[in-house]
Design a protein around this motif. Structure first.
Motif, short mmCIF file in Angstrom:
data_model
loop_
_atom_site.label_atom_id
_atom_site.label_comp_id
_atom_site.label_asym_id
_atom_site.label_seq_id
_atom_site.Cartn_x
_atom_site.Cartn_y
_atom_site.Cartn_z
N GLU A 47 0.85 -1.18 0.00
CA GLU A 47 0.00 0.00 0.00
C GLU A 47 0.89 1.23 0.00
O GLU A 47 1.75 1.38 0.87
N ILE A 49 1.50 5.24 0.22
CA ILE A 49 0.91 6.47 0.77
C ILE A 49 1.50 7.65 0.02
O ILE A 49 2.73 7.85 0.01
N ASP A 270 -3.54 8.59 7.33
CA ASP A 270 -2.53 7.58 6.96
C ASP A 270 -1.42 7.46 7.99
O ASP A 270 -0.53 6.62 7.83
N LYS A 273 -0.36 4.13 9.41
CA LYS A 273 0.27 3.17 8.51
C LYS A 273 1.79 3.40 8.39
O LYS A 273 2.49 2.60 7.78
N LYS A 275 5.56 3.58 9.73
CA LYS A 275 6.39 2.99 10.77
C LYS A 275 7.85 3.41 10.56
O LYS A 275 8.26 3.77 9.46
N GLN A 278 10.63 2.55 7.43
CA GLN A 278 9.94 2.20 6.18
C GLN A 278 10.64 2.86 5.00
O GLN A 278 11.20 3.95 5.12
#
Length: 281
Positions: A47, A49, A270, A273, A275, A278
């Motif tokens: 996914e 963002i 968002d 989502k 972290k 990442q």
């Protein structure tokens, strides 16, 4: 009766039309084409963002490379956006006059070395020759002195003539003068050797120093990148003249990409989502 016949005729026509339409659509049915097949298997679902980001520079991200020599830019080896490595030659300022000065001083240095070498070779030989002459002069003086004393003693006993005595006296005076001259010549040569040697050594050091300064000035005409980075700005182009002191601070500006930071603004929907560690594309 006529109405029944007319109704029957209409029903028959409707049936015929219905049959024709059925045949038409049943025969022209579209065939499904299979473009690609794949085996169903488990995989990761990614996914992405989308977020707005701002790139900012940290302290000392930019390095301003200046010019310490005055002259026309002979070569500009980079342009804005180029990646450069530490120690890479990025620009050259006109070197012709400085190279001539370096060549002149190099020739002068060679002459100074040759002169010093000549002095160190010749004067010891002259001094050695003067020392030999002094030995001979001492020997001649000692003989002349012995002969004079002998003639003087003989004259007292009247065993020689006054003429021989006076000749011995003259020879003694000549030998004494030769001895004094030989001593003076030797001392003069030794002092002259010291002076000439000191002058030659001083001259050699002075030329060396001048040559070193000229080489340093020549090195200022070659501009090297002090870091790995990207050329962010150039204030003067090839063919333009730079003046040391006026454009010394920012002839070429290099950006260190390691000193950049990115600030990303993530929507609050968002944020859960996101972290640590990442990957950011």
């Amino acid at each position: 009766m006529k109405k029944k016949i007319l109704l029957s005729t209409v029903i028959i026509l409707v049936l015929i039309v219905a049959i024709l339409l059925f045949k038409k659509f049943s025969t022209n049915k579209e065939v499904i084409k299979i473009l690609e097949t794949a085996k169903v298997k488990r995989g990761d679902i990614q996914e992405i963002i989308d977020a707005t980001a701002i790139v900012k520079t940290q302290v000392n991200a930019y390095v301003k490379v200046g010019a310490r020599a005055t002259g026309k830019i002979q070569k500009m080896n980079v342009d804005v956006g180029d990646y450069v490595k530490k120690g890479q030659l990025i620009a050259v300022i006109d070197q012709r006059e400085l190279k001539k000065e370096v060549d002149r001083l190099q020739a002068e240095l060679n002459r100074a070395r040759a002169n010093l070498k000549e002095i160190e070779k010749v004067y010891p030989l002259k001094i050695k020759e003067a020392e030999e002459n002094l030995k001979k002069a001492k020997a001649n003086f000692e003989y002349a002195l012995w002969n004079f004393k002998r003639e003087k003693e003989l004259l007292k006993r009247e065993f020689t003539t006054r003429q021989d005595y006076e000749k011995a006296d003259m020879n003694l005076k000549t030998a004494k003068a030769d001895l004094d001259f030989a001593k003076a010549s030797l001392n003069r040569l030794k002092e002259e050797y010291k002076v000439k040697l000191k002058e030659a050594e001083s001259n050699l050091e002075a030329v060396k120093e001048s040559l070193e300064k000229a080489k340093i000035k020549l090195s200022y005409t070659e501009i090297y990148s002090p870091i790995d980075g990207i050329v962010a700005n150039i204030t003067a182009r090839e063919g333009e003249t730079v003046v040391a002191g006026l454009q010394v601070a920012n002839l070429i500006t290099i950006l260190n990409p390691d000193r950049l930071e990115v600030r990303i603004y993530v929507d609050e929907t968002d944020i859960g989502k996101v972290k640590e560690k990442q990957k950011v594309i």
